[in-house]
Design an enzyme around this catalytic site. Structure first.
Site, PDB file in Angstrom:
ATOM      1  N   ALA A   1      -9.602 -32.552  33.324  1.00  0.00           N
ATOM      2  CA  ALA A   1     -10.759 -32.870  32.671  1.00  0.00           C
ATOM      3  C   ALA A   1     -10.960 -32.280  31.343  1.00  0.00           C
ATOM      4  CB  ALA A   1     -11.799 -32.743  33.642  1.00  0.00           C
TER       5      ALA A   1
ATOM      6  N   GLY B   1      -7.701 -32.448  36.650  1.00  0.00           N
ATOM      7  CA  GLY B   1      -7.764 -33.730  36.961  1.00  0.00           C
ATOM      8  C   GLY B   1      -6.659 -34.670  36.438  1.00  0.00           C
TER       9      GLY B   1
ATOM     10  N   GLU C   1      -4.843 -34.642  39.614  1.00  0.00           N
ATOM     11  CA  GLU C   1      -5.572 -35.659  40.501  1.00  0.00           C
ATOM     12  C   GLU C   1      -5.467 -37.346  40.164  1.00  0.00           C
ATOM     13  OE1 GLU C   1      -9.181 -33.393  39.677  1.00  0.00           O
ATOM     14  OE2 GLU C   1      -9.374 -33.016  41.763  1.00  0.00           O
TER      15      GLU C   1
ATOM     16  N   GLU D   1      -8.689 -25.475  38.679  1.00  0.00           N
ATOM     17  CA  GLU D   1     -10.030 -25.330  38.292  1.00  0.00           C
ATOM     18  C   GLU D   1     -10.801 -24.065  38.803  1.00  0.00           C
ATOM     19  OE1 GLU D   1      -8.393 -27.790  39.884  1.00  0.00           O
ATOM     20  OE2 GLU D   1      -8.925 -29.860  39.014  1.00  0.00           O
TER      21      GLU D   1
HETATM   22  N1  CAA Z   1      -9.952 -29.460  28.245  1.00  0.00           N
HETATM   23  C1  CAA Z   1      -9.957 -29.724  26.827  1.00  0.00           C
HETATM   24  N2  CAA Z   1      -8.978 -29.204  26.127  1.00  0.00           N
HETATM   25  C2  CAA Z   1      -7.790 -28.952  26.557  1.00  0.00           C
HETATM   26  C3  CAA Z   1      -7.430 -28.987  27.983  1.00  0.00           C
HETATM   27  C4  CAA Z   1      -8.419 -29.353  28.700  1.00  0.00           C
HETATM   28  N3  CAA Z   1      -8.419 -29.384  30.082  1.00  0.00           N
HETATM   29  N4  CAA Z   1      -6.388 -28.456  28.175  1.00  0.00           N
HETATM   30  C5  CAA Z   1      -5.549 -28.196  26.980  1.00  0.00           C
HETATM   31  N5  CAA Z   1      -6.503 -28.233  25.854  1.00  0.00           N
HETATM   32  C6  CAA Z   1      -6.651 -28.080  24.439  1.00  0.00           C
HETATM   33  C7  CAA Z   1      -6.527 -26.689  24.278  1.00  0.00           C
HETATM   34  O1  CAA Z   1      -7.888 -26.191  24.239  1.00  0.00           O
HETATM   35  C8  CAA Z   1      -5.915 -26.513  23.042  1.00  0.00           C
HETATM   36  O2  CAA Z   1      -6.935 -26.868  21.981  1.00  0.00           O
HETATM   37  P1  CAA Z   1      -6.978 -26.093  20.687  1.00  0.00           P
HETATM   38  O3  CAA Z   1      -5.412 -26.550  19.931  1.00  0.00           O
HETATM   39  O4  CAA Z   1      -8.195 -26.864  19.989  1.00  0.00           O
HETATM   40  O5  CAA Z   1      -7.196 -24.524  20.781  1.00  0.00           O
HETATM   41  C9  CAA Z   1      -5.036 -27.601  23.062  1.00  0.00           C
HETATM   42  O6  CAA Z   1      -5.472 -28.450  24.072  1.00  0.00           O
HETATM   43  C10 CAA Z   1      -3.644 -27.172  23.367  1.00  0.00           C
HETATM   44  O7  CAA Z   1      -3.903 -26.049  24.568  1.00  0.00           O
HETATM   45  P2  CAA Z   1      -3.109 -24.498  24.603  1.00  0.00           P
HETATM   46  O8  CAA Z   1      -3.253 -24.114  23.317  1.00  0.00           O
HETATM   47  O9  CAA Z   1      -3.784 -23.936  25.568  1.00  0.00           O
HETATM   48  O10 CAA Z   1      -1.661 -24.902  25.051  1.00  0.00           O
HETATM   49  P3  CAA Z   1      -0.391 -24.029  25.988  1.00  0.00           P
HETATM   50  O11 CAA Z   1       0.541 -24.775  25.643  1.00  0.00           O
HETATM   51  O12 CAA Z   1      -0.848 -22.774  25.488  1.00  0.00           O
HETATM   52  O13 CAA Z   1      -1.275 -24.437  27.417  1.00  0.00           O
HETATM   53  C11 CAA Z   1      -1.964 -25.324  29.212  1.00  0.00           C
HETATM   54  C12 CAA Z   1      -1.213 -25.557  28.089  1.00  0.00           C
HETATM   55  C13 CAA Z   1      -1.270 -24.394  30.337  1.00  0.00           C
HETATM   56  C14 CAA Z   1      -1.828 -26.757  30.052  1.00  0.00           C
HETATM   57  C15 CAA Z   1      -3.557 -24.844  28.913  1.00  0.00           C
HETATM   58  O14 CAA Z   1      -3.906 -25.860  27.814  1.00  0.00           O
HETATM   59  C16 CAA Z   1      -4.402 -25.032  30.098  1.00  0.00           C
HETATM   60  O15 CAA Z   1      -4.532 -24.255  30.877  1.00  0.00           O
HETATM   61  N6  CAA Z   1      -5.278 -25.946  29.927  1.00  0.00           N
HETATM   62  C17 CAA Z   1      -6.447 -26.093  31.056  1.00  0.00           C
HETATM   63  C18 CAA Z   1      -6.036 -26.571  32.361  1.00  0.00           C
HETATM   64  C19 CAA Z   1      -7.050 -26.712  33.267  1.00  0.00           C
HETATM   65  O16 CAA Z   1      -7.863 -25.885  33.696  1.00  0.00           O
HETATM   66  N7  CAA Z   1      -7.319 -27.944  33.832  1.00  0.00           N
HETATM   67  C20 CAA Z   1      -8.449 -28.188  34.596  1.00  0.00           C
HETATM   68  C21 CAA Z   1      -9.528 -28.661  34.034  1.00  0.00           C
HETATM   69  S1  CAA Z   1     -11.043 -28.955  35.065  1.00  0.00           S
HETATM   70  C22 CAA Z   1     -10.869 -30.364  35.825  1.00  0.00           C
HETATM   71  O17 CAA Z   1      -9.701 -30.944  35.464  1.00  0.00           O
HETATM   72  C23 CAA Z   1     -11.839 -30.772  36.982  1.00  0.00           C
HETATM   73  C24 CAA Z   1     -11.467 -32.036  37.803  1.00  0.00           C
HETATM   74  O18 CAA Z   1     -10.931 -31.693  38.743  1.00  0.00           O
HETATM   75  C25 CAA Z   1     -11.737 -33.367  37.403  1.00  0.00           C
END
Ligand code: CAA
Length: 266
Positions: free
Chosen positions: A73, A117, A120, A140
């Site tokens: 998400a 998400g 999921e 998360e």
């Molecule tokens: N939401 C919003 N933006 C996201 C995102 C997310 N879930 N995941 C990645 N992005 C964005 C980053 O902010 C980044 O944006 P900028 O270039 O503007 O800074 C861009 O995508 C690229 O990401 P990274 O620079 O972090 O890329 P990376 O290769 O270094 O890492 C990753 C990749 C490991 C997937 C890392 O991006 C990450 O950990 N993302 C978040 C994963 C996460 O926590 N997901 C769970 C979300 S909560 C949820 O989903 C609730 C639910 O159950 C419904």
């Protein structure tokens, strides 16, 4: 219909003349690694319902990019939200659960990250074909929340309590090989073969009789909801019902006469 955050096309995946097309959906929010926001989930729901209603479509594929199926998400959208925002707005429910209403098979073709998400969403599909680059996780907990789109419920059903707890509590990612061993994904292929392998699986489904395909999906899904004897009865009745289809006569006649069936999806 035109979309901004995904592409959707009815694609011919089988050369067989009676085969139906495959509704092919590619999530396309590359800068955010396909992070799932309201606009994307609205479009995904609309695309899924349109393909489900299209008599010319027999199966649906959801895929992402090479780097990410979906990284979860959208955290930037969630960050400022209050309890009242998410509770009163029924966050995650309204447009995330459309996929549950789809009666045709939905295959997730996962390359790269399927996190939160994104994992999921993949689990809401009927089965997952993974590239060897795929990484699954429910991270998360790192954000001070928990999975909210079924991760604590579908993951243990798919991989058992031990791995589900491990993933939800430590936020570690599971690679494709481990996901296959654990039963989360149905097959793993090299990344360059993912789309071809998925298209071949979709082609097989699109060649079969759509009523029997839909019945098979419905019956397998009942296994998660019903006690065994009720599930067996549901299956038996659906099995009986398919004898009312023209395609049952066609399929059996084709077998007995050593020819390929020409299903009419009726
Ligand atoms: N939401 C919003 N933006 C996201 C995102 C997310 N879930 N995941 C990645 N992005 C964005 C980053 O902010 C980044 O944006 P900028 O270039 O503007 O800074 C861009 O995508 C690229 O990401 P990274 O620079 O972090 O890329 P990376 O290769 O270094 O890492 C990753 C990749 C490991 C997937 C890392 O991006 C990450 O950990 N993302 C978040 C994963 C996460 O926590 N997901 C769970 C979300 S909560 C949820 O989903 C609730 C639910 O159950 C419904």
């Amino acid at each position: 219909m035109s979309y901004e955050l995904l592409t959707a096309e009815a694609r011919r995946v089988s050369a067989a003349p009676e085969a139906l097309a495959c509704g092919w959906i590619t999530l396309n929010r590359p800068k955010q690694l396909n992070a799932l926001n309201d606009a994307l989930m609205d479009e995904l729901g609309a695309a899924l319902l349109a393909f489900d209603a299209d008599d010319g479509v027999g199966c649906i594929v959801i895929t992402g990019s090479e780097k990410a199926f979906a990284a979860g998400a959208d955290i930037a959208v969630m960050a400022p939200k209050t309890f009242m925002d998410v509770y009163k707005g029924d966050f995650i429910t309204r447009n995330w659960e459309t996929i549950k209403r789809v009666r045709k098979p939905v295959i997730a073709a996962v390359s790269g990250y399927a996190l939160g998400g994104g994992c999921e969403l993949a689990m809401m599909c009927d089965f997952i074909i993974a590239a060897d680059s795929a990484k699954f996780g429910q991270p998360e907990i790192k954000l001070g929340i928990i999975p909210g789109a079924g991760g604590t419920q579908r993951l243990p059903r798919a991989v058992g309590k031990a791995k589900a707890m491990d993933l939800a509590l430590t936020a570690r990612m599971m690679d494709a090989a481990e996901a296959e061993r654990a039963g989360l994904v149905s097959r793993v292929v090299t990344a360059d073969k993912l789309l071809d392998e998925t298209a071949a699986a979709a082609a097989a489904i699109c060649e079969f009789s759509l009523p029997s395909v839909m019945a098979a999906k419905e019956c397998v899904n009942r296994a998660y909801e019903l006690p065994l004897n009720e599930g067996l009865l549901f299956e038996r009745r659906m099995f009986h019902a398919l004898f009312a289809s023209a395609d049952q006569k066609e399929g059996m006649d084709a077998f007995l006469n050593k020819r390929k069936p020409a299903f009419k999806h009726s």
